[in-house]
Design an enzyme around this catalytic site. Sequence first.
Site, short mmCIF file in Angstrom:
data_model
loop_
_atom_site.label_atom_id
_atom_site.label_comp_id
_atom_site.label_asym_id
_atom_site.label_seq_id
_atom_site.Cartn_x
_atom_site.Cartn_y
_atom_site.Cartn_z
N SER A 122 0.91 -1.21 -0.16
CA SER A 122 -0.05 -0.22 -0.19
C SER A 122 0.81 1.20 0.01
O SER A 122 0.28 2.31 -0.65
CB SER A 122 -0.86 0.13 1.06
N HIS A 143 -2.76 -3.60 -6.58
CA HIS A 143 -2.90 -3.33 -5.26
C HIS A 143 -4.38 -3.24 -5.15
O HIS A 143 -5.29 -2.53 -5.75
CB HIS A 143 -2.43 -1.72 -5.12
N GLU A 155 -5.64 -1.74 -8.53
CA GLU A 155 -4.81 -0.74 -9.01
C GLU A 155 -3.23 -1.20 -9.74
O GLU A 155 -2.58 -2.08 -8.94
CB GLU A 155 -4.47 0.55 -8.03
N ASN A 194 -5.76 6.25 -2.66
CA ASN A 194 -5.12 7.22 -1.56
C ASN A 194 -4.65 8.53 -1.84
O ASN A 194 -4.71 9.47 -0.69
CB ASN A 194 -4.33 6.10 -0.60
#
Length: 286
Positions: A122, A143, A155, A194
């Site tokens: 991450s 991801h 991702e 994120n």
Amino acid sequence: MTDIKNVTVLGTGVLGSQIAYATAYAGFDVVAYDIDDAALATARERFDRLVTTYEAEVEGAGDGKAKAGLARISYSADVAEAVKDADLVIEAVPESLDVKRATWQQVGEAAPERTIFATNSSTLLPSDFMEATGRPDRFLALHFANRVWVQNTAEVMGTAKTDPAVYATVVAFARAIGMVPIEVKKEQPGYVLNSLLVPLLNAAAALWVNGVADVETIDKTWRIATGAPMGPFQIFDVIGMVTPYNISKGSDDPTQQKFAEILKRDFIDQGKLGVASGEGFYSYAG
Ligand code: NAD
């Protein structure tokens, strides 16, 4: 479809178990690797719970399909053995550069030449440890998000060294296991999700900590004005308090540090962990 048939997942914790199960559910043969028999016993329990979850929450999983997925998973506590027939290795071991490097070095030495390597990291960039694989051209990040059967983004993010054909294969694989592939075109800490979400949550925390507006007002503003189904504090409740606490505590910003203190004192220490515990910024009783 992809050339991939055999997939090895390294690490069967929160995310590794979900990735392994989603892959097996989609019809691939999966080897689940973890460090020892005790960890693999825990993995079996996680997979059993995932079967129940899929039967309850995934359409079509009830007619024996969820159990058939489980039967496609085999288990190994030996890295070399686990990767020896792999077309794709997905790594979900703990978020530590040392652990990632050591793991990938072992994989790179043992896997066949054709094997594609992917990390679910991450916060680390794939270029931080691509050299440990011995074949950075066949390595990238894939991801997933927690609760892969519902929050099904995947991702895909290569490094400057990733072979475009490898990238395309992994995008197709992600689609083949029921994910929505998110093509990230260059390395970016936090990927797409994120990069968007963390600044939003930080801004919400600052508005609240600085007394600008209360939790309900901040959430209501975001929902009404953007049409989003949830405001930032509702999102905190879904994520749980521990990860936001760790991120805020590590920040240099005094406002974020104050937010971390509040999360610890008024939430984590009181057992208020969000949706999972029934209470966070909001109450979920009943
Ligand atoms: P976790 O702690 O739940 O699981 C890690 C697993 O790796 C454990 O089962 C552990 O036994 C095993 N493992 C394998 N090799 C190991 C070694 N050499 N040393 C110690 N343990 C070893 O972690 P997680 O939350 O599943 O996270 C795994 C990876 O997935 C991390 O890179 C994390 O950033 C990423 N990730 C996590 C989430 C999440 O919401 N938890 C979401 C997306 C990505």
